[in-house]
Design an enzyme around this catalytic site. Structure first.
Site, PDB file in Angstrom:
ATOM      1  N   CYS A   1     -40.511  59.989  -8.788  1.00 35.65           N
ATOM      2  CA  CYS A   1     -39.708  60.078  -7.581  1.00 35.65           C
ATOM      3  C   CYS A   1     -38.405  59.294  -7.746  1.00 35.65           C
ATOM      4  O   CYS A   1     -38.406  58.135  -8.148  1.00 35.65           O
ATOM      5  CB  CYS A   1     -40.412  59.568  -6.326  1.00 35.65           C
ATOM      6  SG  CYS A   1     -41.876  60.505  -5.926  1.00 35.65           S
TER       7      CYS A   1
ATOM      8  N   ARG B   1     -36.910  61.639 -13.054  1.00 37.77           N
ATOM      9  CA  ARG B   1     -38.023  60.863 -12.503  1.00 37.77           C
ATOM     10  C   ARG B   1     -39.093  61.739 -11.870  1.00 37.77           C
ATOM     11  O   ARG B   1     -40.183  61.266 -11.536  1.00 37.77           O
ATOM     12  CB  ARG B   1     -37.500  59.871 -11.466  1.00 37.77           C
ATOM     13  CG  ARG B   1     -36.531  58.856 -12.030  1.00 37.77           C
ATOM     14  CD  ARG B   1     -36.019  57.941 -10.948  1.00 37.77           C
ATOM     15  NE  ARG B   1     -37.081  57.120 -10.398  1.00 37.77           N
ATOM     16  CZ  ARG B   1     -37.468  55.955 -10.897  1.00 37.77           C
ATOM     17  NH1 ARG B   1     -36.872  55.484 -11.967  1.00 37.77           N
ATOM     18  NH2 ARG B   1     -38.435  55.272 -10.339  1.00 37.77           N
TER      19      ARG B   1
ATOM     20  N   TRP C   1     -42.109  63.429  -7.686  1.00 38.82           N
ATOM     21  CA  TRP C   1     -43.205  63.654  -8.628  1.00 38.82           C
ATOM     22  C   TRP C   1     -44.457  63.493  -7.782  1.00 38.82           C
ATOM     23  O   TRP C   1     -44.788  62.411  -7.318  1.00 38.82           O
ATOM     24  CB  TRP C   1     -43.162  62.628  -9.754  1.00 38.82           C
ATOM     25  CG  TRP C   1     -44.138  62.905 -10.856  1.00 38.82           C
ATOM     26  CD1 TRP C   1     -43.980  63.783 -11.887  1.00 38.82           C
ATOM     27  CD2 TRP C   1     -45.418  62.294 -11.061  1.00 38.82           C
ATOM     28  NE1 TRP C   1     -45.082  63.756 -12.712  1.00 38.82           N
ATOM     29  CE2 TRP C   1     -45.980  62.852 -12.236  1.00 38.82           C
ATOM     30  CE3 TRP C   1     -46.160  61.334 -10.370  1.00 38.82           C
ATOM     31  CZ2 TRP C   1     -47.237  62.486 -12.732  1.00 38.82           C
ATOM     32  CZ3 TRP C   1     -47.409  60.963 -10.859  1.00 38.82           C
ATOM     33  CH2 TRP C   1     -47.925  61.540 -12.027  1.00 38.82           C
TER      34      TRP C   1
ATOM     35  N   ASN D   1     -40.899  56.277  -2.809  1.00 37.03           N
ATOM     36  CA  ASN D   1     -41.379  56.349  -4.192  1.00 37.03           C
ATOM     37  C   ASN D   1     -42.526  55.347  -4.284  1.00 37.03           C
ATOM     38  O   ASN D   1     -42.375  54.207  -3.869  1.00 37.03           O
ATOM     39  CB  ASN D   1     -40.227  55.957  -5.129  1.00 37.03           C
ATOM     40  CG  ASN D   1     -40.677  55.670  -6.556  1.00 37.03           C
ATOM     41  OD1 ASN D   1     -40.050  54.913  -7.260  1.00 37.03           O
ATOM     42  ND2 ASN D   1     -41.747  56.271  -6.998  1.00 37.03           N
ATOM     43  N   GLY D   2     -43.671  55.791  -4.820  1.00 35.65           N
ATOM     44  CA  GLY D   2     -44.812  54.878  -4.939  1.00 35.65           C
ATOM     45  C   GLY D   2     -46.041  55.466  -4.280  1.00 35.65           C
ATOM     46  O   GLY D   2     -46.108  56.676  -4.028  1.00 35.65           O
TER      47      GLY D   2
ATOM     48  N   GLU E   1     -47.492  59.483 -32.631  1.00 30.63           N
ATOM     49  CA  GLU E   1     -46.270  59.777 -31.879  1.00 30.63           C
ATOM     50  C   GLU E   1     -45.852  61.241 -32.082  1.00 30.63           C
ATOM     51  O   GLU E   1     -45.435  61.908 -31.136  1.00 30.63           O
ATOM     52  CB  GLU E   1     -45.152  58.806 -32.300  1.00 30.63           C
ATOM     53  CG  GLU E   1     -43.788  59.060 -31.702  1.00 30.63           C
ATOM     54  CD  GLU E   1     -43.732  58.995 -30.171  1.00 30.63           C
ATOM     55  OE1 GLU E   1     -44.708  58.572 -29.533  1.00 30.63           O
ATOM     56  OE2 GLU E   1     -42.694  59.404 -29.636  1.00 30.63           O
TER      57      GLU E   1
ATOM     58  N   LYS F   1     -45.452  63.841 -28.958  1.00 35.41           N
ATOM     59  CA  LYS F   1     -44.208  64.577 -28.695  1.00 35.41           C
ATOM     60  C   LYS F   1     -44.504  66.072 -28.576  1.00 35.41           C
ATOM     61  O   LYS F   1     -43.981  66.755 -27.712  1.00 35.41           O
ATOM     62  CB  LYS F   1     -43.188  64.364 -29.824  1.00 35.41           C
ATOM     63  CG  LYS F   1     -42.421  63.079 -29.759  1.00 35.41           C
ATOM     64  CD  LYS F   1     -41.346  63.136 -28.709  1.00 35.41           C
ATOM     65  CE  LYS F   1     -41.105  61.826 -28.009  1.00 35.41           C
ATOM     66  NZ  LYS F   1     -42.175  61.114 -27.363  1.00 35.41           N
TER      67      LYS F   1
ATOM     68  N   GLU G   1     -46.343  66.856 -25.273  1.00 36.53           N
ATOM     69  CA  GLU G   1     -45.441  66.712 -24.119  1.00 36.53           C
ATOM     70  C   GLU G   1     -44.490  67.892 -23.988  1.00 36.53           C
ATOM     71  O   GLU G   1     -44.216  68.366 -22.907  1.00 36.53           O
ATOM     72  CB  GLU G   1     -44.531  65.488 -24.310  1.00 36.53           C
ATOM     73  CG  GLU G   1     -45.130  64.154 -24.063  1.00 36.53           C
ATOM     74  CD  GLU G   1     -44.102  63.050 -24.312  1.00 36.53           C
ATOM     75  OE1 GLU G   1     -43.752  62.375 -23.361  1.00 36.53           O
ATOM     76  OE2 GLU G   1     -43.659  62.858 -25.462  1.00 36.53           O
TER      77      GLU G   1
ATOM     78  N   HIS H   1     -64.358  61.872 -41.533  1.00 31.62           N
ATOM     79  CA  HIS H   1     -65.394  61.468 -40.584  1.00 31.62           C
ATOM     80  C   HIS H   1     -65.419  62.365 -39.354  1.00 31.62           C
ATOM     81  O   HIS H   1     -65.939  61.970 -38.304  1.00 31.62           O
ATOM     82  CB  HIS H   1     -65.192  60.001 -40.179  1.00 31.62           C
ATOM     83  CG  HIS H   1     -65.283  59.045 -41.334  1.00 31.62           C
ATOM     84  ND1 HIS H   1     -66.452  58.862 -42.041  1.00 31.62           N
ATOM     85  CD2 HIS H   1     -64.358  58.262 -41.934  1.00 31.62           C
ATOM     86  CE1 HIS H   1     -66.240  57.983 -43.013  1.00 31.62           C
ATOM     87  NE2 HIS H   1     -64.967  57.618 -42.975  1.00 31.62           N
TER      88      HIS H   1
ATOM     89  N   LYS I   1     -40.331  60.680 -16.264  1.00 33.01           N
ATOM     90  CA  LYS I   1     -39.871  59.701 -17.248  1.00 33.01           C
ATOM     91  C   LYS I   1     -40.381  58.307 -16.942  1.00 33.01           C
ATOM     92  O   LYS I   1     -40.765  57.554 -17.832  1.00 33.01           O
ATOM     93  CB  LYS I   1     -38.344  59.688 -17.299  1.00 33.01           C
ATOM     94  CG  LYS I   1     -37.857  58.693 -18.325  1.00 33.01           C
ATOM     95  CD  LYS I   1     -36.701  59.211 -19.088  1.00 33.01           C
ATOM     96  CE  LYS I   1     -36.433  58.410 -20.329  1.00 33.01           C
ATOM     97  NZ  LYS I   1     -37.345  58.736 -21.426  1.00 33.01           N
TER      98      LYS I   1
HETATM   99  C1  G6P Z   1     -43.850  58.109 -19.292  1.00 31.81           C
HETATM  100  C2  G6P Z   1     -42.838  58.828 -20.163  1.00 31.81           C
HETATM  101  C3  G6P Z   1     -43.049  58.446 -21.629  1.00 31.81           C
HETATM  102  C4  G6P Z   1     -42.968  56.935 -21.781  1.00 31.81           C
HETATM  103  C5  G6P Z   1     -43.972  56.228 -20.863  1.00 31.81           C
HETATM  104  C6  G6P Z   1     -43.729  54.727 -20.818  1.00 31.81           C
HETATM  105  O1  G6P Z   1     -45.120  58.612 -19.517  1.00 31.81           O
HETATM  106  O2  G6P Z   1     -42.960  60.228 -20.002  1.00 31.81           O
HETATM  107  O3  G6P Z   1     -42.038  59.055 -22.417  1.00 31.81           O
HETATM  108  O4  G6P Z   1     -43.230  56.587 -23.103  1.00 31.81           O
HETATM  109  O5  G6P Z   1     -43.815  56.692 -19.522  1.00 31.81           O
HETATM  110  O6  G6P Z   1     -42.478  54.498 -20.236  1.00 31.81           O
HETATM  111  P1  G6P Z   1     -41.666  53.154 -20.366  1.00 31.81           P
HETATM  112  O7  G6P Z   1     -40.469  53.340 -19.477  1.00 31.81           O
HETATM  113  O8  G6P Z   1     -42.579  52.061 -19.865  1.00 31.81           O
HETATM  114  O9  G6P Z   1     -41.317  52.976 -21.796  1.00 31.81           O
END
Ligand code: G6P
Length: 608
Positions: free
Chosen positions: A2, A27, A76, A102-103, A482, A486, A489, A505, A603
């Protein structure tokens, strides 16, 4: 999670609010809405639409230019699906007062039941609407919006940034925050409120930080901040150091691609000014940390957690300090053994991730020393930490993190080197070698990016794969995690990262004829290089199509080979992750996905 904007001033509020929402859409993008105040006593104009901001803009059709006060929200969804009705703003019973949030209000059911008993009628399924109704009641009682907001906040449990606007006082916006972000942008004859500074960066560089449980009253020429008891407090003022251009796409098709290409600079900026001589390192930020800690605990979420996993190798190898890395969301709900001799490092791009913030507070309450690695100045996590090491990645807009990760790893490498030299656990010759290797990284990333076209073409050939596996050992293992994150996502494909040794394993059972496996090879001189090469052969023997990421020290006869420049083994993820980012990016494009705003994600996740 949000995005929130408020504007009051002599310019048209709607265009300022929409511009802010566009910058904050990263956001959340389940719905967007605005409430605009026209002249005193006139009804608020409220428009809200499910889906992205463009839907709201279509519905507004460029009208309401005479409004000089307004609030806007991009959502969101948490409580209630992403519909027009659940979109913010929400109105009170009188329809004269609008609220955005937001929250999460944890006691909203209790409040709603109480309000319904008093005859209030609810329209949405959100937690926010209870706040709007309660605020309406309190406003009726006191006749003052700020007083009403303070009374309401005292009754709320959970996390919130709230903004309210009222039709009888069109130039006044009242905001409040607890555990969620809110900053004030101070302009000339106009003022802004927003979840982060990007919303108003093209209008002012002067910002005020709001503390926990504070209420702010904003008019075009005045900003007054109080605590919940009504006592005036002086907020901390700061200058924003980046400009609006940095938050725009600058000719790239997507923010993510732009941010991938910004990595050489981001890494160089994070290294800047750290080495007073070719063999010494300085981190002035660490002066508040006593240095007598015996162990390090790193807490983070998502991609930042992977940065922690990578950083552990340098901290243990160079500084010889035991390091554990844990998901922030798991840490808070157990009874970890923490003392003053534990240095807890939280890593967060945004500085607002709720799980990380709560973990930080938990660690502090247990007596730990705290350091945060963060990219966003003035955000909550660094504010609440004993020390902060800022990364200098610049604004990261795409939801999938790229340049923030590389700079977080660099920050951890700097920390490892700093602690190693403080504790004399490595020689000054070795320090010099590592510094040299670090300083070469920006050019090496550049080199990868200059030769990335064949990788992009190759990626498109895999667009119909149902599952992609990533393999690595040592620092290559978190890099593989990672790479898989990616791809999940962005491409919405099944992807998993495995440690090469773990393959036998269980995971090897997933390999079928044609399964793509991305294997990250360490430098040939590494003691695990042979073992990783064997893993490649094992999966090939079972029909996998291997894409190897390797430096020139390997002579490999593989149809699909992505070369990266040679480097120190511990620093290799800074290079090997770049092609993994490009792979995920290109796959998302090939599959027609929204790269910068992948489905269901946000984000900055400011709910637990
Ligand atoms: C969300 C984002 C990720 C990010 C994570 C942690 O899930 O989509 O890309 O790595 O939050 O965010 P931060 O701002 O704490 O690094």
């Amino acid at each position: 999670m949000c995005g929130i904007v408020g504007y009051t001033g002599s310019n048209p509020a709607l265009s300022r609010v929409i511009e802010g929402l566009r910058r904050l859409e990263y956001r959340g993008y389940d719905s967007a809405g605005v409430a605009l105040a026209l002249t005193k006593g006139e009804k608020l104009v409220v428009e809200k639409k499910a889906g992205k901001l463009a839907n709201l803009e279509g519905a507004l059709n460029g009208g309401h230019e005479n409004a000089t006060g307004g609030i806007g929200h991009t959502r969101w969804a948490t409580h209630g699906g992403p519909t027009d009705i659940n979109a913010h703003p929400h109105l009170d019973e009188s329809g004269k007062l609008a609220v955005i949030h937001n929250g999460i209000i944890e006691n909203y059911e209790e409040l709603k039941a109480e309000l319904e008993r008093r005859g209030h009628k609810f329209k949405s399924e959100t937690d926010t609407e209870s706040v709007a109704h309660l605020l309406g009641e309190e406003f009726k009682a006191s006749g003052d919006l700020a007083t009403a907001m303070r009374s309401v906040c005292a009754r709320l449990r959970g996390s919130f940034t709230l903004l309210a606007i009222q039709s009888d006082n069109p130039n006044l916006i009242v905001g409040a925050r607890r555990n969620s972000p809110l900053v004030v942008g101070v302009g000339s004859g106009e003022n802004f409120l927003a979840s982060d500074v990007s919303a108003f960066i093209s209008h002012t560089k002067k910002a005020l930080e709001l503390g926990q449980d504070q209420v702010v009253v904003v008019t075009p020429n005045e900003v007054v901040v109080t605590d919940l008891a009504g006592k005036t407090v002086t907020p901390k003022e700061y200058e924003i150091t980046w400009d609006a251009k940095a938050a725009e796409r600058g000719g790239f098709e997507h923010f993510m691609l732009k941010e991938i290409y910004e990595q050489p600079k981001a890494v160089a900026d994070t290294l800047l000014g750290r080495f007073p001589t070719p063999s010494t390192i300085e981190l002035k930020e660490l002066e508040n940390i006593s240095g007598n800690f015996q162990r390090i605990l790193i807490l983070a979420c998502g991609t930042a957690y992977h940065a922690g996993l990578i950083g552990k190798y340098a901290l243990e190898e160079w500084a010889k300090i035991p390091v554990e890395v844990e998901l922030a969301s798991e840490f808070r709900y157990r009874n970890p053994v923490i003392s003053e001799q534990t240095l807890v490092i939280t890593i967060s791009q945004s500085g607002e991730t709720m799980d990380t913030l709560m973990a930080l507070r938990h660690a502090k309450s247990l007596g730990a020393q705290t350091l945060s690695i963060c990219n966003t100045m003035g955000s909550t996590i660094p504010r609440e930490s004993d020390s902060v090491l800022y990364t200098h990645a610049g604004p990261e807009i795409a939801v999938a993190s790229t340049k923030a990760l590389l700079t977080q790893v660099i920050a951890l490498d700097l920390l490892a080197l700093y602690l190693a030299s403080k504790r004399s656990s490595i020689t000054s010759n070795r320090t010099k070698e590592i510094i040299d290797a670090l300083l070469q990284l920006p050019n090496k990333i550049e080199e990868i990016l200059e030769t990335v076209e064949p990788l992009r073409a190759m990626t498109r050939g895999y667009k119909n794969a149902t599952s992609v596996l990533f393999l690595g050992r040592h620092v290559g293992f978190p890099a593989a995690l990672e790479g898989a994150l990616k791809l999940k996502e962005l491409a919405y494909m099944h992807a998993e990262g495995f440690a090469g040794g773990e393959l036998k394993h269980g995971p090897i059972a997933l390999i079928e004829e044609g399964t793509p496996v991305i294997a990250i090879l360490p430098p040939a001189k590494s003691e695990i290089a042979e073992k990783m090469r064997s893993n490649v052969q094992e999966v090939r023997a079972r029909g996998a199509r291997v894409i190897a990421i390797a430096d020139q020290s390997h002579s490999l006869d593989l149809p699909e080979l992505i070369r990266i420049p040679e480097s120190e083994e511990i620093l290799q993820p800074i290079l090997s992750i770049v092609p993994l980012q490009v792979f995920a990016y290109e796959m998302a494009v090939a599959r027609g996905n929204d790269v910068d705003q992948p489905r269901n994600l946000a984000k900055s996740v400011t709910v637990e």
